[in-house]
Design a protein around this motif. Sequence first.
Motif, PDB file in Angstrom:
ATOM      1  N   UNK A  64      16.586  20.636  75.921  1.00 52.05           N
ATOM      2  CA  UNK A  64      17.200  21.668  74.978  1.00 52.05           C
ATOM      3  C   UNK A  64      16.536  22.988  75.257  1.00 52.05           C
ATOM      4  N   UNK A  65      15.438  23.244  75.875  1.00 51.77           N
ATOM      5  CA  UNK A  65      14.751  24.297  76.003  1.00 51.77           C
ATOM      6  C   UNK A  65      14.106  24.441  77.501  1.00 51.77           C
ATOM      7  N   UNK A  66      14.884  24.100  78.580  1.00 53.63           N
ATOM      8  CA  UNK A  66      14.338  24.121  79.852  1.00 53.63           C
ATOM      9  C   UNK A  66      13.883  25.474  80.255  1.00 53.63           C
ATOM     10  N   UNK A  67      14.492  26.381  79.932  1.00 52.96           N
ATOM     11  CA  UNK A  67      14.465  27.564  80.498  1.00 52.96           C
ATOM     12  C   UNK A  67      13.415  28.409  79.577  1.00 52.96           C
ATOM     13  N   UNK A  68      13.007  27.769  78.399  1.00 53.08           N
ATOM     14  CA  UNK A  68      11.683  28.322  77.643  1.00 53.08           C
ATOM     15  C   UNK A  68      10.479  27.405  77.909  1.00 53.08           C
ATOM     16  N   UNK A  69      10.367  26.643  78.818  1.00 56.38           N
ATOM     17  CA  UNK A  69       9.203  25.907  79.162  1.00 56.38           C
ATOM     18  C   UNK A  69       8.792  26.277  80.666  1.00 56.38           C
ATOM     19  N   UNK A  70       7.612  26.686  80.673  1.00 59.67           N
ATOM     20  CA  UNK A  70       7.077  26.974  81.960  1.00 59.67           C
ATOM     21  C   UNK A  70       6.023  25.857  82.610  1.00 59.67           C
ATOM     22  N   UNK A  71       5.453  25.257  81.495  1.00 62.10           N
ATOM     23  CA  UNK A  71       4.517  24.133  82.018  1.00 62.10           C
ATOM     24  C   UNK A  71       4.546  22.945  81.169  1.00 62.10           C
ATOM     25  N   UNK A  72       4.746  21.865  81.818  1.00 58.54           N
ATOM     26  CA  UNK A  72       4.605  20.245  81.110  1.00 58.54           C
ATOM     27  C   UNK A  72       3.353  19.727  81.364  1.00 58.54           C
ATOM     28  N   UNK A  73       2.399  19.203  80.651  1.00 59.97           N
ATOM     29  CA  UNK A  73       1.391  18.490  80.623  1.00 59.97           C
ATOM     30  C   UNK A  73       1.925  16.904  80.520  1.00 59.97           C
ATOM     31  N   UNK A  74       2.005  16.275  81.634  1.00 58.31           N
ATOM     32  CA  UNK A  74       2.659  14.894  81.473  1.00 58.31           C
ATOM     33  C   UNK A  74       1.839  13.884  81.693  1.00 58.31           C
ATOM     34  N   UNK A 130       2.218  31.732  78.414  1.00 56.79           N
ATOM     35  CA  UNK A 130       2.726  30.576  78.951  1.00 56.79           C
ATOM     36  C   UNK A 130       3.340  29.492  78.074  1.00 56.79           C
ATOM     37  N   UNK A 131       4.582  29.195  78.149  1.00 55.84           N
ATOM     38  CA  UNK A 131       5.197  28.120  76.985  1.00 55.84           C
ATOM     39  C   UNK A 131       4.968  26.887  77.621  1.00 55.84           C
ATOM     40  N   UNK A 132       4.061  26.133  77.039  1.00 55.17           N
ATOM     41  CA  UNK A 132       3.801  24.805  77.253  1.00 55.17           C
ATOM     42  C   UNK A 132       4.390  23.587  76.500  1.00 55.17           C
ATOM     43  N   UNK A 133       4.690  22.386  77.016  1.00 51.75           N
ATOM     44  CA  UNK A 133       5.148  21.278  76.488  1.00 51.75           C
ATOM     45  C   UNK A 133       4.089  19.950  76.926  1.00 51.75           C
ATOM     46  N   UNK A 168      11.320  17.824  94.531  1.00 49.73           N
ATOM     47  CA  UNK A 168      11.349  19.272  94.473  1.00 49.73           C
ATOM     48  C   UNK A 168      10.851  20.031  93.495  1.00 49.73           C
ATOM     49  N   UNK A 169      10.027  19.082  92.575  1.00 51.49           N
ATOM     50  CA  UNK A 169       9.516  19.371  91.402  1.00 51.49           C
ATOM     51  C   UNK A 169       8.299  20.239  91.733  1.00 51.49           C
ATOM     52  N   UNK A 170       7.798  21.417  90.956  1.00 48.42           N
ATOM     53  CA  UNK A 170       6.595  22.057  91.246  1.00 48.42           C
ATOM     54  C   UNK A 170       5.415  21.424  90.439  1.00 48.42           C
ATOM     55  N   UNK A 171       4.760  20.591  91.524  1.00 49.64           N
ATOM     56  CA  UNK A 171       3.548  19.726  90.688  1.00 49.64           C
ATOM     57  C   UNK A 171       2.220  20.759  90.871  1.00 49.64           C
ATOM     58  N   UNK A 172       1.703  21.265  89.988  1.00 44.26           N
ATOM     59  CA  UNK A 172       0.726  21.959  90.101  1.00 44.26           C
ATOM     60  C   UNK A 172      -0.661  21.197  90.412  1.00 44.26           C
ATOM     61  N   UNK A 173      -0.651  19.917  90.045  1.00 45.23           N
ATOM     62  CA  UNK A 173      -2.054  19.196  90.275  1.00 45.23           C
ATOM     63  C   UNK A 173      -2.279  18.305  89.393  1.00 45.23           C
ATOM     64  N   UNK A 221       6.811  24.249  86.209  1.00 35.67           N
ATOM     65  CA  UNK A 221       5.855  23.405  86.479  1.00 35.67           C
ATOM     66  C   UNK A 221       5.448  22.230  85.712  1.00 35.67           C
ATOM     67  N   UNK A 222       4.695  21.324  86.328  1.00 37.21           N
ATOM     68  CA  UNK A 222       4.266  20.076  85.752  1.00 37.21           C
ATOM     69  C   UNK A 222       2.876  19.921  86.224  1.00 37.21           C
ATOM     70  N   UNK A 223       2.029  19.542  85.293  1.00 31.75           N
ATOM     71  CA  UNK A 223       0.568  19.112  85.425  1.00 31.75           C
ATOM     72  C   UNK A 223       0.683  17.578  85.026  1.00 31.75           C
TER      73      UNK A 223
END
Length: 388
Positions: free
Chosen positions: A47-57, A5-8, A104-109, A81-83
């Motif tokens: 820049x790389x939205x399609x290469x980002x699976x999961x954001x820790x925000x 999984x690609x993470x930011x 409409x964002x996928x918030x995993x938790x 997804x966003x955590x």
Amino acid sequence: MKHSINCLIVDDDPMYAIVASSILSTLTSGLLRTAPCGRAGLAALTREARDTDLVFLDLNMPDLDGLAFMRAAHEVGYAGNIVISSGESRAVLRSAEAMGRMLGISILGVLTKPLTMEGVAEMLAKSEMTRGPSAKLGGLAGKDCELTPYYQPQYDLATLRIAGFESLIRLTSKDGRIHGPADLFSSVNGLEDLTAVSLEIATKVVRDFRTWPVGRTRADVSINFDASVLERPHVIADLQQAVTDLSADPNTICIEVTEKSLPKDPSRLVEALTRLRMFGFKLSLDDYGMGASSFELLRLCPFSEIKVDRSIIEACPHDRVTRKFLHAVAGLARDLELVSVAEGVENQEELSEVRAAGMDRVQGFLFSRPVPSQAVAELMSDPEAYPA
């Protein structure tokens, strides 16, 4: 086995970034990037939205806070997804999570700080089940992927026996990898494609269901349909024909209706749902309480079941208002003689709240993750067993 999984990581606290990077590098072999502020994170995501699976925000950042980041991510079309990971109060975290989902964002938790290995691992597992477009399947990749229903059991809270299953669609690629629904639905072009895919899924689910030993348990199976699909003139007739052709009992099939807002002409949806009930299908109002249209739909349409979203179940142990709402929904269901279902129960504390409210059915990781069709018979062989 590591996730891929690609993470930011978007956080202005350098110590948090170090800890999060260390944990993630242990658990995933995917691309790992960090951004020291909201604007840098948004630039990286753009820049790389399609290469980002999961954001820790993080939420509290000086230049562009987490709320503004989520709105901007929605505007640039981020479909991963966003955590939310923050030290803010539970009330703030809950509201931020609700805002993200409204967009409409996928918030995993939500993960409170400091991070733990277990908490991050849980979010990565969730992300794996809902892989976004970074899997690069090339749209639906029809020749390379097959629609594969998975099934999450629902348990009767009074007996802890399996009472039903919710079907959840996956894509199986030629290399055997399982991809989540985001890969499928991000590649669906328009209502015509969505309708065709939805009917194909329904046919597969009914065909699977006919092979299960459900006779003595009277378990049912739920199939998700977007309201816009059910409004189409031929869909109800097609569903009826599929059930007839497969010699299935419509009383064992529950159509879960997802509706974010009422259509301009709600009469079409009311007509479609009424026809389904007349034919013998059960009807479930999914995510009750998550949208302004929920009550109006319940008032207008002949539902047999109400489902409460995971976000409400998760908040109940810590939030009095949400707890009261859950009790009210369970009471409303009893008064209307509807089945009430709690989705996404993941721990004993949440289960206790669901029991106290008097819900009828429960599903979630505490009981079972979604399983392929061939594993259902094994699950049902001991329907009285309480899952570990």
